[in-house]
Design a protein around this motif. Structure first.
Motif, PDB file in Angstrom:
ATOM      1  N   GLY A 161       0.698  -1.232   0.037  1.00  0.00           N
ATOM      2  CA  GLY A 161      -0.406   0.073   0.074  1.00  0.00           C
ATOM      3  C   GLY A 161       1.055   1.322  -0.049  1.00  0.00           C
ATOM      4  N   MET A 162       1.618   1.212  -0.725  1.00  0.00           N
ATOM      5  CA  MET A 162       2.984   2.545  -1.125  1.00  0.00           C
ATOM      6  C   MET A 162       4.016   2.769   0.435  1.00  0.00           C
ATOM      7  N   ARG A 163       3.771   1.224   0.662  1.00  0.00           N
ATOM      8  CA  ARG A 163       4.186   1.418   2.219  1.00  0.00           C
ATOM      9  C   ARG A 163       4.157   1.709   3.190  1.00  0.00           C
ATOM     10  N   LYS A 164       2.635   2.760   2.628  1.00  0.00           N
ATOM     11  CA  LYS A 164       1.385   3.126   4.362  1.00  0.00           C
ATOM     12  C   LYS A 164       0.494   1.954   4.577  1.00  0.00           C
ATOM     13  N   GLY A 165       0.469   1.291   3.842  1.00  0.00           N
ATOM     14  CA  GLY A 165      -1.336   0.194   3.801  1.00  0.00           C
ATOM     15  C   GLY A 165      -2.151   1.286   3.732  1.00  0.00           C
ATOM     16  N   GLU A 166      -1.901   1.664   2.497  1.00  0.00           N
ATOM     17  CA  GLU A 166      -2.781   2.033   1.725  1.00  0.00           C
ATOM     18  C   GLU A 166      -3.924   1.068   0.971  1.00  0.00           C
ATOM     19  N   VAL A 167      -3.852   1.130  -0.800  1.00  0.00           N
ATOM     20  CA  VAL A 167      -4.311   0.163  -1.609  1.00  0.00           C
ATOM     21  C   VAL A 167      -3.397  -0.751  -1.572  1.00  0.00           C
ATOM     22  N   CYS A 168      -3.921  -1.457  -1.571  1.00  0.00           N
ATOM     23  CA  CYS A 168      -2.375  -3.039  -1.342  1.00  0.00           C
ATOM     24  C   CYS A 168      -2.149  -2.756  -3.193  1.00  0.00           C
ATOM     25  N   GLY A 169      -0.825  -3.587  -2.387  1.00  0.00           N
ATOM     26  CA  GLY A 169       0.116  -3.767  -3.904  1.00  0.00           C
ATOM     27  C   GLY A 169      -0.385  -4.055  -5.021  1.00  0.00           C
ATOM     28  N   ALA A 170      -0.932  -5.069  -4.791  1.00  0.00           N
ATOM     29  CA  ALA A 170      -1.558  -6.734  -5.484  1.00  0.00           C
ATOM     30  C   ALA A 170      -2.355  -5.628  -6.305  1.00  0.00           C
ATOM     31  N   VAL A 171      -3.412  -4.928  -5.938  1.00  0.00           N
ATOM     32  CA  VAL A 171      -4.485  -4.090  -7.167  1.00  0.00           C
ATOM     33  C   VAL A 171      -3.868  -2.684  -7.722  1.00  0.00           C
ATOM     34  N   THR A 172      -3.059  -2.528  -6.938  1.00  0.00           N
ATOM     35  CA  THR A 172      -2.276  -1.593  -7.470  1.00  0.00           C
ATOM     36  C   THR A 172      -1.273  -1.752  -8.462  1.00  0.00           C
ATOM     37  N   GLY A 173      -0.976  -2.853  -8.900  1.00  0.00           N
ATOM     38  CA  GLY A 173      -0.901  -3.330  -9.666  1.00  0.00           C
ATOM     39  C   GLY A 173      -1.561  -3.579 -11.325  1.00  0.00           C
ATOM     40  N   ALA A 174      -2.490  -4.549 -10.684  1.00  0.00           N
ATOM     41  CA  ALA A 174      -3.659  -4.621 -11.542  1.00  0.00           C
ATOM     42  C   ALA A 174      -4.371  -3.684 -12.248  1.00  0.00           C
ATOM     43  N   LEU A 175      -4.478  -2.802 -11.016  1.00  0.00           N
ATOM     44  CA  LEU A 175      -5.010  -1.046 -11.465  1.00  0.00           C
ATOM     45  C   LEU A 175      -3.757  -0.794 -12.933  1.00  0.00           C
ATOM     46  N   MET A 176      -2.842  -1.448 -12.695  1.00  0.00           N
ATOM     47  CA  MET A 176      -1.484  -0.629 -13.986  1.00  0.00           C
ATOM     48  C   MET A 176      -1.209  -1.350 -14.907  1.00  0.00           C
ATOM     49  N   VAL A 177      -1.879  -2.907 -14.612  1.00  0.00           N
ATOM     50  CA  VAL A 177      -1.855  -3.781 -16.587  1.00  0.00           C
ATOM     51  C   VAL A 177      -3.375  -3.375 -16.673  1.00  0.00           C
ATOM     52  N   LEU A 178      -4.553  -2.572 -15.602  1.00  0.00           N
ATOM     53  CA  LEU A 178      -5.754  -2.405 -16.386  1.00  0.00           C
ATOM     54  C   LEU A 178      -5.561  -1.198 -17.312  1.00  0.00           C
ATOM     55  N   GLY A 179      -4.772   0.195 -16.773  1.00  0.00           N
ATOM     56  CA  GLY A 179      -4.557   0.989 -17.741  1.00  0.00           C
ATOM     57  C   GLY A 179      -3.857   0.949 -18.716  1.00  0.00           C
ATOM     58  N   LEU A 180      -2.773  -0.115 -18.971  1.00  0.00           N
ATOM     59  CA  LEU A 180      -1.570  -0.308 -19.871  1.00  0.00           C
ATOM     60  C   LEU A 180      -2.339  -0.937 -20.830  1.00  0.00           C
ATOM     61  N   LEU A 181      -3.750  -1.548 -20.635  1.00  0.00           N
ATOM     62  CA  LEU A 181      -4.541  -2.538 -21.453  1.00  0.00           C
ATOM     63  C   LEU A 181      -6.000  -1.500 -21.887  1.00  0.00           C
ATOM     64  N   TYR A 182      -6.294  -0.732 -21.368  1.00  0.00           N
ATOM     65  CA  TYR A 182      -7.448  -0.505 -21.223  1.00  0.00           C
ATOM     66  C   TYR A 182      -7.293   1.549 -21.407  1.00  0.00           C
ATOM     67  N   GLY A 183      -6.470   2.140 -20.602  1.00  0.00           N
ATOM     68  CA  GLY A 183      -5.798   3.019 -20.415  1.00  0.00           C
ATOM     69  C   GLY A 183      -6.209   4.492 -21.752  1.00  0.00           C
ATOM     70  N   GLN A 184      -6.650   5.701 -20.629  1.00  0.00           N
ATOM     71  CA  GLN A 184      -6.786   6.974 -21.951  1.00  0.00           C
ATOM     72  C   GLN A 184      -5.337   6.888 -22.464  1.00  0.00           C
ATOM     73  N   LYS A 185      -5.522   7.110 -24.130  1.00  0.00           N
ATOM     74  CA  LYS A 185      -3.858   7.169 -24.398  1.00  0.00           C
ATOM     75  C   LYS A 185      -3.848   8.800 -25.126  1.00  0.00           C
ATOM     76  N   ALA A 186      -4.515   9.800 -25.148  1.00  0.00           N
ATOM     77  CA  ALA A 186      -4.504  10.807 -24.962  1.00  0.00           C
ATOM     78  C   ALA A 186      -5.474  11.820 -24.624  1.00  0.00           C
ATOM     79  N   ALA A 187      -6.013  13.427 -24.361  1.00  0.00           N
ATOM     80  CA  ALA A 187      -6.761  14.411 -23.743  1.00  0.00           C
ATOM     81  C   ALA A 187      -7.966  14.543 -24.024  1.00  0.00           C
ATOM     82  N   SER A 188      -8.075  13.583 -25.556  1.00  0.00           N
ATOM     83  CA  SER A 188      -8.893  14.128 -26.366  1.00  0.00           C
ATOM     84  C   SER A 188      -9.639  12.423 -26.852  1.00  0.00           C
ATOM     85  N   ASP A 189      -8.453  11.408 -26.438  1.00  0.00           N
ATOM     86  CA  ASP A 189      -9.384   9.555 -26.028  1.00  0.00           C
ATOM     87  C   ASP A 189     -10.066  10.119 -24.992  1.00  0.00           C
ATOM     88  N   THR A 190     -11.485  10.533 -25.123  1.00  0.00           N
ATOM     89  CA  THR A 190     -12.820  10.194 -23.566  1.00  0.00           C
ATOM     90  C   THR A 190     -12.947   8.791 -23.693  1.00  0.00           C
TER      91      THR A 190
END
Length: 147
Positions: free
Chosen positions: A46-75
């Protein structure tokens, strides 16, 4: 090895939970294992502070790379990334009871006492791998629903 096996294997090598989940999907995300490990290195526990579980954060990074917004105009990308983010957080919480590291572990890992509690109760070696595996499962469910 499948994604779950890869992630748990990375974690067993003393890598952070965030690194383990992201690295397991590095190829699909179009990044190298080294890039995944570096990117995920500051999000474990959780960023060494016990916040959002790192496994979840890693998963969100995966999902962002796969499905994330590519540009400001990419609504469309923004809407999709918001959707997969909510799915990840909600499904993980349904399966595990929370996505907050300290809540999952039952202690405050930002303190020496909390870290000691986790070590004495083998949470890092017996509980956290289950969180890594669950995060991978949820990512795979989301990917499958998008195909």
């Amino acid at each position: 090895m499948n994604h779950k096996e890869k992630a748990v294997n990375y974690f067993s090598q003393k890598l952070h939970c965030s690194q383990s989940v992201l690295a397991a999907f590095a190829k699909e995300c179009g990044i190298t294992e080294e890039q995944a490990l570096k990117l995920g290195s500051c999000f474990g526990g959780g960023m060494r502070k016990g916040e959002v579980c790192g496994a979840v954060t890693g998963a969100l990074m995966v999902l962002g790379l796969l499905y994330g917004q590519k540009a400001a105009s990419d609504t469309e990308g923004r809407l999709l990334s918001n959707k997969v983010n909510d799915l990840m957080m909600d499904r993980f919480k349904e399966k595990c009871g929370s996505y907050i590291c300290n809540d999952l572990l039952g202690c405050d890992i930002s303190t020496d006492e909390g870290k000691q509690y986790c070590l004495e109760n083998k949470l890092f070696t017996e509980f956290c791998p289950k969180m890594v595996a669950t995060a991978v499962e949820v990512v795979e469910e989301i990917i499958a629903s998008k195909e």
